[in-house]
Every structure is written in C-alpha cells, then in structure tokens.
Design a protein around this motif. Structure first.
Motif, PDB file in Angstrom:
ATOM      1  N   ASP A  19      71.605 -24.293  77.868  1.00 50.71           N
ATOM      2  CA  ASP A  19      70.560 -25.313  77.799  1.00 50.71           C
ATOM      3  C   ASP A  19      70.503 -26.119  79.099  1.00 50.71           C
ATOM      4  O   ASP A  19      69.419 -26.387  79.629  1.00 50.71           O
ATOM      5  CB  ASP A  19      70.824 -26.235  76.605  1.00 50.71           C
ATOM      6  CG  ASP A  19      69.725 -27.273  76.413  1.00 50.71           C
ATOM      7  OD1 ASP A  19      68.574 -26.887  76.187  1.00 50.71           O
ATOM      8  OD2 ASP A  19      70.042 -28.476  76.499  1.00 50.71           O
ATOM      9  N   LEU A  20      71.660 -26.475  79.631  1.00 50.66           N
ATOM     10  CA  LEU A  20      71.707 -27.214  80.893  1.00 50.66           C
ATOM     11  C   LEU A  20      71.162 -26.376  82.047  1.00 50.66           C
ATOM     12  O   LEU A  20      70.435 -26.876  82.912  1.00 50.66           O
ATOM     13  CB  LEU A  20      73.140 -27.653  81.195  1.00 50.66           C
ATOM     14  CG  LEU A  20      73.675 -28.858  80.414  1.00 50.66           C
ATOM     15  CD1 LEU A  20      75.146 -29.060  80.711  1.00 50.66           C
ATOM     16  CD2 LEU A  20      72.883 -30.112  80.755  1.00 50.66           C
ATOM     17  N   ASN A  21      71.508 -25.084  82.070  1.00 52.57           N
ATOM     18  CA  ASN A  21      71.020 -24.228  83.153  1.00 52.57           C
ATOM     19  C   ASN A  21      69.508 -24.030  83.087  1.00 52.57           C
ATOM     20  O   ASN A  21      68.833 -23.974  84.113  1.00 52.57           O
ATOM     21  CB  ASN A  21      71.734 -22.874  83.107  1.00 52.57           C
ATOM     22  CG  ASN A  21      73.019 -22.884  83.919  1.00 52.57           C
ATOM     23  OD1 ASN A  21      73.621 -23.937  84.110  1.00 52.57           O
ATOM     24  ND2 ASN A  21      73.440 -21.733  84.388  1.00 52.57           N
ATOM     25  N   GLN A  22      68.981 -23.928  81.885  1.00 52.11           N
ATOM     26  CA  GLN A  22      67.532 -23.801  81.747  1.00 52.11           C
ATOM     27  C   GLN A  22      66.821 -25.067  82.213  1.00 52.11           C
ATOM     28  O   GLN A  22      65.753 -25.004  82.832  1.00 52.11           O
ATOM     29  CB  GLN A  22      67.184 -23.476  80.295  1.00 52.11           C
ATOM     30  CG  GLN A  22      67.593 -22.075  79.883  1.00 52.11           C
ATOM     31  CD  GLN A  22      67.453 -21.817  78.394  1.00 52.11           C
ATOM     32  OE1 GLN A  22      67.473 -22.755  77.581  1.00 52.11           O
ATOM     33  NE2 GLN A  22      67.308 -20.559  78.011  1.00 52.11           N
ATOM     34  N   LYS A  23      67.422 -26.210  81.949  1.00 55.49           N
ATOM     35  CA  LYS A  23      66.853 -27.470  82.424  1.00 55.49           C
ATOM     36  C   LYS A  23      66.978 -27.561  83.946  1.00 55.49           C
ATOM     37  O   LYS A  23      66.092 -28.114  84.610  1.00 55.49           O
ATOM     38  CB  LYS A  23      67.541 -28.655  81.746  1.00 55.49           C
ATOM     39  CG  LYS A  23      67.208 -28.771  80.262  1.00 55.49           C
ATOM     40  CD  LYS A  23      67.997 -29.877  79.581  1.00 55.49           C
ATOM     41  CE  LYS A  23      67.621 -29.985  78.102  1.00 55.49           C
ATOM     42  NZ  LYS A  23      68.446 -30.987  77.391  1.00 55.49           N
ATOM     43  N   SER A  24      68.062 -27.036  84.484  1.00 52.50           N
ATOM     44  CA  SER A  24      68.221 -27.007  85.940  1.00 52.50           C
ATOM     45  C   SER A  24      67.139 -26.150  86.584  1.00 52.50           C
ATOM     46  O   SER A  24      66.582 -26.502  87.617  1.00 52.50           O
ATOM     47  CB  SER A  24      69.606 -26.468  86.315  1.00 52.50           C
ATOM     48  OG  SER A  24      70.631 -27.286  85.799  1.00 52.50           O
ATOM     49  N   GLU A  25      66.852 -25.014  85.955  1.00 53.87           N
ATOM     50  CA  GLU A  25      65.786 -24.146  86.467  1.00 53.87           C
ATOM     51  C   GLU A  25      64.439 -24.852  86.397  1.00 53.87           C
ATOM     52  O   GLU A  25      63.608 -24.725  87.310  1.00 53.87           O
ATOM     53  CB  GLU A  25      65.740 -22.856  85.658  1.00 53.87           C
ATOM     54  CG  GLU A  25      64.673 -21.882  86.143  1.00 53.87           C
ATOM     55  CD  GLU A  25      64.584 -20.638  85.286  1.00 53.87           C
ATOM     56  OE1 GLU A  25      63.812 -19.726  85.649  1.00 53.87           O
ATOM     57  OE2 GLU A  25      65.275 -20.552  84.243  1.00 53.87           O
ATOM     58  N   ALA A  26      64.227 -25.621  85.336  1.00 53.65           N
ATOM     59  CA  ALA A  26      62.948 -26.306  85.152  1.00 53.65           C
ATOM     60  C   ALA A  26      62.685 -27.331  86.255  1.00 53.65           C
ATOM     61  O   ALA A  26      61.534 -27.604  86.594  1.00 53.65           O
ATOM     62  CB  ALA A  26      62.909 -26.983  83.788  1.00 53.65           C
ATOM     63  N   ILE A  27      63.760 -27.885  86.832  1.00 48.83           N
ATOM     64  CA  ILE A  27      63.593 -28.830  87.940  1.00 48.83           C
ATOM     65  C   ILE A  27      63.873 -28.144  89.276  1.00 48.83           C
ATOM     66  O   ILE A  27      64.215 -28.791  90.260  1.00 48.83           O
ATOM     67  CB  ILE A  27      64.480 -30.080  87.763  1.00 48.83           C
ATOM     68  CG1 ILE A  27      65.961 -29.716  87.695  1.00 48.83           C
ATOM     69  CG2 ILE A  27      64.071 -30.867  86.525  1.00 48.83           C
ATOM     70  CD1 ILE A  27      66.901 -30.910  87.718  1.00 48.83           C
TER      71      ILE A  27
END
Length: 369
Positions: A233-241
């Motif tokens: 979940d954190l990595n997907q949010k990192s990708e989103a930014i």
C-alpha cells in the motif's frame, strides 16, 4: 535525454505487447535475456561502486550486496540448465564471483569501523543465512490497516535490541530465537508505517532464516502477510506521487524485504524501470538525485518515513551516493533478476498450494500481477 538502457527497456515492452505492470507473458528466451541483461548491467556498475568505496561502506550497505550474491547464485543455477540461457548464467556467475571476495574483505573494514555492531549482526553476513523463496504469493489488500500511524515510530535502538535478542548475539550467553515481552509487543504492534513497518517484517524474516518456529514465531507467515500488504500500500502511494525524493529508499527497501518474503507482486515492470532510472551511471550508486533531475518534495506523510534514517544505518557520500539506498537497490534489482530465472511460464492464473517444508512462502503465482 533518456538513457539508452531505458529506451531499450521501453522498446522491449512494446515489442512484447505487454501491459505496463505485467511480466507474466514474458515467456520467450530473447525477451527474458534482454531484460536480465539490463538488470545485470546496473548491478555490475553497483558492484564497481562497492569495490571502489569498500573501506567506507557500512554494515547495512554490505548486507544488501550479501543478499544480491545469493540472488545471483540462484539465478545462475536456474539458467545453467537452459542451453539458450547459459551465456546469461555465465555472466551472472562472473558477477557473483567478483562480489564474493569483496564481501569477504568488507568484514575487515567493518571490524575496524564498528566492531561491536559487527559482532551483534555477524550472523546475517554468514554464508547460508539468506534464503530465497521458491514459491510465490501475492499480497492481500484486505490486510491493509484502515488507520495507520501518521508518524513513523521507528526507533533504531529498540529495533536493534530485539534483532540482537533474536540472533542470540547479545553480551549474555543467549541462544537464537530470543523474545522478550517488550519485543513481542513492538514487533507485532498494529498500525506501524515506514521503517517501523519494514523492521517488523525484517524481524520475522530473520526468525524464519534462523529456523525459529516456537511460540510467536509459529505465526511468522501471518505477520509477514500483514506487513507486506501494508508495504505494498505504501509503495503504491509512493508511485502515485511519482516516487518523490526521498521516499525512494523506503520504496526499494519494501521491495527488497517483501521480495525475499515471496511476494511476487512487488516485482512490477514500472517499478523496475523507475529503479533503473535512479542509478548514477558514473558512480554506479543510488542516492540523492543529480543536479538538474526532477526532484519533487514528498508529501509530509511519506517524507517523515524516509528522513528518520539515523547515522549508524546511513552512510551518505559527498557525491550524493548513499550506502543504504545502494544496498536496497541492488537487493531489489537482484530480486527482479532472481524471479525472472526462478519463475516458470504462467498464464496469469493464481494457484494456491500448501507450503512445502522449508519454503519461504505458501503459494506459487505469476511473476507480476
């Protein structure tokens, strides 16, 4: 201007008609060899960086390359049986052979720079400690915390205390698999994020490496699944930014650890492309983006997770190279290389199975979602 290697990467994807996040259809030898060659080129540059900076690399930096050595050996063995991939196996073996004496020499330098820290964590540098997954699974989004902590509660001292107790390397004559009430609470605390979360996972990964199976450790897979779901979940949010610096270090650490944990959905093509683009080509390292690169400040929610690196766990060089970031990068890239070699052709299905004795995870699955 785009790097030639990344242009080739994108052309490869186009020629194979792959979706951006899928590698499960990559079943032709030429495609695998081309992709593996790009990864190996990056790893060869990083190994040259290690060779040149060996006296200055700290223990955490050495650990990343220690994991890489095991990944290289695993890939080499898998490719050796395929005549068409034997040149790739040879190249992989040559890099592993170059790495081995460097890792051996690194112990001498670590003993001079921080002998106590080396003594406490020497087991993780021993041959045979790091074990690779042979069965693969995916993260379960239903395990993601609804209300994660807004502040990373990571404490290096507390984490080290529990890891040393687990390894059995404390000042007292303790045995491996030690666990105090404090460490049980700390390492199973729900809602953790950032480095707190990744070190909770590390604790249970090391428990598995050491063969700890009693008490709390009988539930290791349960906790590993929870932690990697939240790290995804954190990595997907990192990708989103758009991987805003300095979130990249934690992003790669999550891939490194959850990849070792057997979660194949961390090996996404667009994440591989991103990591390859972060390498400093001249130095071979990873770290602070070069001047003129697009650097976007991370959202405060993510930035705080990365800025909590402390002096013992980080070695920042004057040219922007980071010992820790380089270590997580090579182990993440080594994971991509290993799963390319280890994963047989699949067709997008997910197959659940019972874990085999001694395996790292429970379910084989497709290489990437």
């Amino acid at each position: 201007m785009a790097r030639p290697g990344l242009v080739l990467f994108l052309l490869l994807l186009s020629s194979l008609s792959l979706q951006p996040s899928s590698l499960s259809q990559l079943d032709n030898t030429e495609g695998k060899a081309t992709l593996a060659g790009l990864i190996l080129s990056a790893l060869e540059r990083a190994t040259t960086f290690l060779e040149e900076r060996l006296p200055e690399i700290n223990l955490d930096g050495v650990v990343g390359f220690q994991v890489l050595e095991v990944q290289l050996q695993g890939a080499q063995e898998a490719w050796a049986s395929d005549p068409l991939l034997q040149p790739l196996s040879l190249r992989t073996g040559q890099l592993a052979d170059k790495l081995a004496p460097l890792l051996h020499r690194s112990i001498t330098y670590l003993n001079l720079s921080d002998p106590e820290y080396l003594r406490e964590f020497q087991p993780i540098l021993q041959p045979g400690f790091w074990k690779l997954p042979h069965n693969w699974t995916h993260t379960n989004a239903s395990l993601v915390y609804l209300w994660p902590e807004l502040q990373d509660s990571f404490s290096e001292d507390s984490s080290d205390l529990c890891l040393v107790l687990l390894l059995g390397t404390g000042n007292t004559s303790s045995q491996p698999c030690g666990l105090s009430d404090f460490c049980k609470t700390l390492m199973t605390k729900p809602g953790c994020s950032g480095y707190c979360l990744s070190h909770q996972l590390l604790f249970f990964l090391w428990a598995r490496m050491k063969g700890c199976t009693k008490g709390l450790f009988s539930q290791s897979q349960h906790y590993i699944s929870i932690f990697c779901a939240n790290m995804m979940d954190l990595n997907q949010k990192s990708e989103a930014i758009r991987y805003a610096y300095p979130i990249r270090d934690l992003f790669m650490e999550n891939i490194m650890f959850c990849g070792i944990g057997g979660f194949s959905d961390f090996y996404k093509l667009q994440w591989l492309e991103a990591i390859l683009s972060w390498q400093k080509l001249e130095e071979g390292c990873f770290g602070v983006p070069a001047a003129g690169s697009e650097v976007r400040p991370a959202d405060p929610l993510y930035q705080q997770h990365v800025l909590r690196r402390v002096k013992r766990r980080e070695k920042q060089f004057t040219d922007g190279c980071s010992s820790h970031s380089t270590a997580t990068a090579v182990a993440a890239l080594g994971g991509f290389l290993y799963i390319l070699a280890d994963q047989p052709r699949v067709h997008g299905e997910r197959h659940l199975s019972t874990p085999s004795h001694g395996s790292m995870t429970a379910a084989p699955s497709d290489l990437l979602p």
